[in-house]
Design a protein around this motif. Structure first.
Motif, PDB file in Angstrom:
ATOM      1  N   LEU A   9      -7.332  -1.109   9.655  1.00 32.88           N
ATOM      2  CA  LEU A   9      -8.066   0.321  10.054  1.00 32.88           C
ATOM      3  C   LEU A   9      -9.890   0.276  10.070  1.00 32.88           C
ATOM      4  O   LEU A   9      -9.889   0.817  11.482  1.00 32.88           O
ATOM      5  N   LEU A  10     -10.414  -0.303   9.179  1.00 33.21           N
ATOM      6  CA  LEU A  10     -11.764  -0.621   9.682  1.00 33.21           C
ATOM      7  C   LEU A  10     -12.018  -0.704  10.761  1.00 33.21           C
ATOM      8  O   LEU A  10     -12.975  -0.830  12.178  1.00 33.21           O
ATOM      9  N   SER A  12       1.125  -1.161   0.075  1.00 31.82           N
ATOM     10  CA  SER A  12       0.365   0.051   0.228  1.00 31.82           C
ATOM     11  C   SER A  12       0.849   1.009   0.337  1.00 31.82           C
ATOM     12  O   SER A  12       2.260   0.978   0.601  1.00 31.82           O
ATOM     13  N   PRO A  30      -2.710  -2.124   6.660  1.00 30.96           N
ATOM     14  CA  PRO A  30      -4.194  -1.927   5.808  1.00 30.96           C
ATOM     15  C   PRO A  30      -5.902  -1.902   5.908  1.00 30.96           C
ATOM     16  O   PRO A  30      -6.236  -1.194   7.251  1.00 30.96           O
ATOM     17  N   LYS A  31      -6.366  -1.506   4.943  1.00 32.01           N
ATOM     18  CA  LYS A  31      -7.911  -0.966   5.197  1.00 32.01           C
ATOM     19  C   LYS A  31      -8.301  -1.478   5.954  1.00 32.01           C
ATOM     20  O   LYS A  31      -8.886  -1.006   6.648  1.00 32.01           O
ATOM     21  N   SER A  32      -8.067  -3.202   5.643  1.00 33.87           N
ATOM     22  CA  SER A  32      -9.131  -3.429   7.005  1.00 33.87           C
ATOM     23  C   SER A  32      -8.781  -4.102   8.306  1.00 33.87           C
ATOM     24  O   SER A  32     -10.109  -4.073   9.398  1.00 33.87           O
TER      25      SER A  32
END
Length: 459
Positions: free
Chosen positions: A17-18, A7, A13-15
């Motif tokens: 962070l969510l 990234s 990673p976005k996952s």
């Protein structure tokens, strides 16, 4: 060999962070629900919430199932003055969950002399807070207000007429005037309360109370007019009639097998719980059933009509007297004593199935079979005066009929505890059996009731 794409900027990673944002949001929701819950406490105040007299009491209840109760306060406010009735702060028990108690009850007394307030309008204010962190950490607040009237002045009583003499088994009246608003008033006489009734439409401040002494009274005891207002203030005005003891009369009743063979089947239809032989069933009827019947009659006399329906003396059925009021009876079976009872009426024998007429104008409140009384009619003549007709062979009226004096309400018979055809007639004052002889006497009616009432109308 394939290379994994990284990234930009080398961040999470976005996952992940969510997930972190979800955890933070969940934590925020949890903190909000637990520490900043928005449900205020529930409060309740019971007692006379319309009026306050010199002394009174309240029942206070508060509840909070979330963070718990922090404080409760009850004050009485009048203009710029405030009287604190109750003020309590509950210490903290922790920093999460139920920090204060979830429920609280308290009896609270009011003392007018300590309050410094005056008669008139005021407001009860009940507040409670919980341990929520809402409202800048002050917690959720509930505030209920109850407008009240402080009233410490009791009604005033003026005695216009009081009975001078009375016997056990006798009747009479007291007549009085009330100044001020009274929600309950009457004569507390000989252990019984006799409600007062307005004497006429023209005098809404003058009342009559019909009084009576039971047949077995040995003295009068308490004798006073009582008046109570909505705030609970009461006035007691004593009066002192002279007690004249009536002579006891005694009678012997022989119970035979033929009588039992006739009567026990009749009673068994209505009281199947009777057990034993004929004599034992008779004793049960003469004691247990008699008591239940008299209790029922007293209950029927508890809510008389406000209006006086009767006029002048009560008529007596023509015929020979067979038994008198308050005869003390001893019952024998085969020469042995088996029971003792008191006869609470007058037995009058005429021809078989003779017409039984209403002794005065009244409303039918009972017309049915009633144990030892057999087929019975009870008339409400208003203001606590009743007449009773029993042992009838036929009933010609129904409940709620309003019948005039002299109207036929049935025929004599021998139902119930009657060995022969006759009428058992009783008079009652607010459920107390009294001697009918007074009510058959026009001079007694004039001197005891009507003349004093006429005088009171012009006072």
């Amino acid at each position: 060999m394939a290379l994994t794409k990284k990234s930009k900027g080398g961040g999470f990673p976005k996952s992940i962070l969510l997930i972190l944002l979800g955890i933070i949001a969940g934590a925020a929701v949890y903190v909000t629900l637990v520490y900043f819950e928005k449900s205020p406490p529930v409060v309740q105040l019971e007692g006379n919430l319309q009026y306050l007299s010199k002394e009174g009491s309240f029942s206070l209840f508060a509840k909070d199932d979330n963070s718990g109760l922090r404080s409760i306060r009850l004050v009485l406010q009048q203009n710029d003055k405030e009287y604190v009735l109750f003020d309590k702060h509950f210490p903290r028990k922790g920093y999460s969950g139920k920090i204060g108690p979830t429920s609280f009850t308290q009896e609270i007394d009011f003392n007018y002399n300590k309050s410094g307030l005056k008669d008139g309008e005021a407001t009860l204010i009940l507040t409670a807070r919980d341990y929520s962190l809402r409202n800048t950490l002050a917690g959720n607040l509930v505030s209920d207000q109850y407008p009240v009237i402080i009233d410490t002045v009791p009604p005033r009583i003026s005695m216009l007429h009081a009975e001078r003499y009375i016997r056990n088994g006798g009747s009479g009246v007291v007549i009085y005037q009330i100044s001020g608003d009274a929600v309950e008033h009457g004569a507390d006489f000989g252990g019984h309360f006799h409600k007062g009734y307005q004497v006429s439409k023209e005098r809404d401040d003058v009342y009559v109370s019909y009084i009576a002494l039971p047949y077995d009274a040995e003295e009068i005891g308490k004798a006073e007019i009582v008046a109570k207002d909505a705030a609970g203030n009461s006035t007691h005005y004593p009066f002192s009639p002279v007690f004249k003891k009536a002579e006891k009369k005694f009678d012997r009743i022989n119970v035979g097998d033929n009588f039992l063979a006739t009567k026990i089947p009749e009673f068994s239809q209505y009281y199947p719980e009777m057990k034993g032989n004929m004599k034992e069933k008779y004793i049960y009827t003469n004691t247990t059933v008699r008591l239940a019947n008299n209790t029922k009659i007293a209950e029927l006399c508890q809510n008389p009509m406000e209006e006086r329906l009767w006029e002048n003396k009560f008529i007596r059925m023509a015929g020979a007297s067979r038994a008198g009021y308050a005869d003390y009876r001893t019952y024998f079976y085969k020469g042995k004593e088996i029971d003792k009872q008191v006869h609470l009426g007058m037995d009058i024998a005429s021809t078989r199935r003779a017409e039984v007429k209403a002794a005065n104008r009244g409303k039918v409140v009972y017309a049915d079979y009633l144990g030892i009384y057999g087929n019975m009619v009870l008339l409400d003549h208003g203001q606590g005066v009743f007449s009773l007709y029993s042992h009838l062979s036929k009933i010609d009226v129904v409940v709620d009929d309003v019948i005039d004096k002299g109207v036929v309400l049935g025929l004599t018979g021998k139902t119930g505890m009657a060995g022969g055809d006759h009428l058992h007639f009783s008079m009652l004052i607010n459920g107390i059996f009294v001697t009918p002889k007074e009510w058959w006497d026009q001079q007694w009616i004039d001197v005891t009731i009507d003349n004093p009432l006429q005088d009171a109308r012009f006072q």
